[in-house]
Design an enzyme around this catalytic site. Structure first.
Site, PDB file in Angstrom:
ATOM      1  N   GLY A  47       0.816  -1.218   0.000  1.00 24.08           N
ATOM      2  CA  GLY A  47       0.000   0.000   0.000  1.00 24.08           C
ATOM      3  C   GLY A  47       0.844   1.261   0.000  1.00 24.08           C
ATOM      4  O   GLY A  47       0.572   2.219  -0.732  1.00 24.08           O
ATOM      5  N   CYS A  48       1.893   1.262   0.809  1.00 22.08           N
ATOM      6  CA  CYS A  48       2.756   2.445   0.905  1.00 22.08           C
ATOM      7  C   CYS A  48       3.540   2.654  -0.386  1.00 22.08           C
ATOM      8  O   CYS A  48       3.790   3.789  -0.789  1.00 22.08           O
ATOM      9  CB  CYS A  48       3.697   2.315   2.097  1.00 22.08           C
ATOM     10  SG  CYS A  48       2.800   2.264   3.668  1.00 22.08           S
ATOM     11  N   THR A  49       3.911   1.557  -1.044  1.00 22.04           N
ATOM     12  CA  THR A  49       4.605   1.658  -2.325  1.00 22.04           C
ATOM     13  C   THR A  49       3.660   2.251  -3.369  1.00 22.04           C
ATOM     14  O   THR A  49       4.046   3.166  -4.119  1.00 22.04           O
ATOM     15  CB  THR A  49       5.130   0.280  -2.769  1.00 22.04           C
ATOM     16  OG1 THR A  49       6.059  -0.187  -1.789  1.00 22.04           O
ATOM     17  CG2 THR A  49       5.813   0.351  -4.127  1.00 22.04           C
ATOM     18  N   ALA A  52       3.243   5.993  -2.610  1.00 22.50           N
ATOM     19  CA  ALA A  52       4.460   6.751  -2.928  1.00 22.50           C
ATOM     20  C   ALA A  52       4.631   6.881  -4.443  1.00 22.50           C
ATOM     21  O   ALA A  52       4.985   7.956  -4.945  1.00 22.50           O
ATOM     22  CB  ALA A  52       5.681   6.082  -2.299  1.00 22.50           C
TER      23      ALA A  52
END
EC number: 1.11.1.24
Length: 158
Positions: A47-49, A52
Site C-alpha cells: 500500500g505504501c509503495t 508513494a
C-alpha cells in the site's frame, strides 16, 4: 487518543526530521510554498509503495501548481534510502522514528484491523499553505486512489 485531530485553519506543527540521506528537513524551510505532508506506515509495503509511486507519478503536476511533497514514516533513514532507490522516488521521505511528528499531527494512534485494536500509523495527508496553516486535513485515507482524489480536491485533476 489524547491528540486533537488537526483541521483546516490550524497552525501546522513545525518539525525537523532527517531525510533518506540523513539531511535535516524543516517544514519552516517551505514557508511561502504549499506543502503536501503525508504520513504512511512503512516503506516498501504494498500500500505504501502504491501511494508513494502515485505521488511520484503526480509530482510534476503538484510541483507545477506550487506544491512540494514530503512523505513521513517511522522508518529509519537507511530503509527510506532503499525505498527511494527501489521506486525512483523524487521527493523527500522523512524519518520520524520517535513518532513525535506523527503524534503532533494525530497520525499515530489507535487502529483496528480484523477486530484487533492496536497502535499504529494512521495513513493521513495534510496540505500546509504558504502561511504554515493546515489547508486540508485527511485522516484514514486509502493508499490506492488517494493521490487522484487529492488532485481533485485541489482542483488539479486533468
Amino acid at each position: 487518543m489524547t491528540e486533537q485531530r488537526l483541521s483546516p485553519g490550524d497552525k501546522a506543527p513545525d518539525f525537523t526530521l532527517p531525510d533518506s540521506e540523513g539531511n535535516d528537513v524543516k517544514l519552516s524551510d517551505f514557508r511561502g510554498k504549499s506543502v503536501v505532508v503525508y504520513f504512511y506506515p512503512s516503506a516498501g509495503t504494498p500500500g505504501c509503495t502504491k501511494q508513494a509511486c502515485d505521488f511520484r507519478d503526480s509530482l510534476a503536476q503538484l510541483n507545477d501548481a506550487g506544491y512540494q511533497v514530503l512523505g513521513i514514516s517511522p522508518d529509519k533513514p537507511a530503509k527510506l534510502a532503499k525505498f527511494v532507490e527501489a521506486e525512483g522516488l523524487t521527493f523527500p521521505l522523512l524519518s520520524d522514528t520517535e513518532k513525535t511528528v506523527l503524534k503532533a499531527y494525530s497520525a499515530f494512534g489507535e487502529k483496528k484491523n480484523y477486530g484487533k485494536v492496536y497502535e499504529g500509523v494512521i495513513r493521513s495527508t495534510f496540505v500546509v499553505d504558504a502561511d504554515g496553516k493546515i489547508a486540508v486535513a485527511q485522516y484514514n485515507v486509502r493508499a490506492t486512489g488517494h493521490v487522484a482524489k487529492l488532485l481533485r480536491d485541489l482542483d488539479l485533476a486533468s
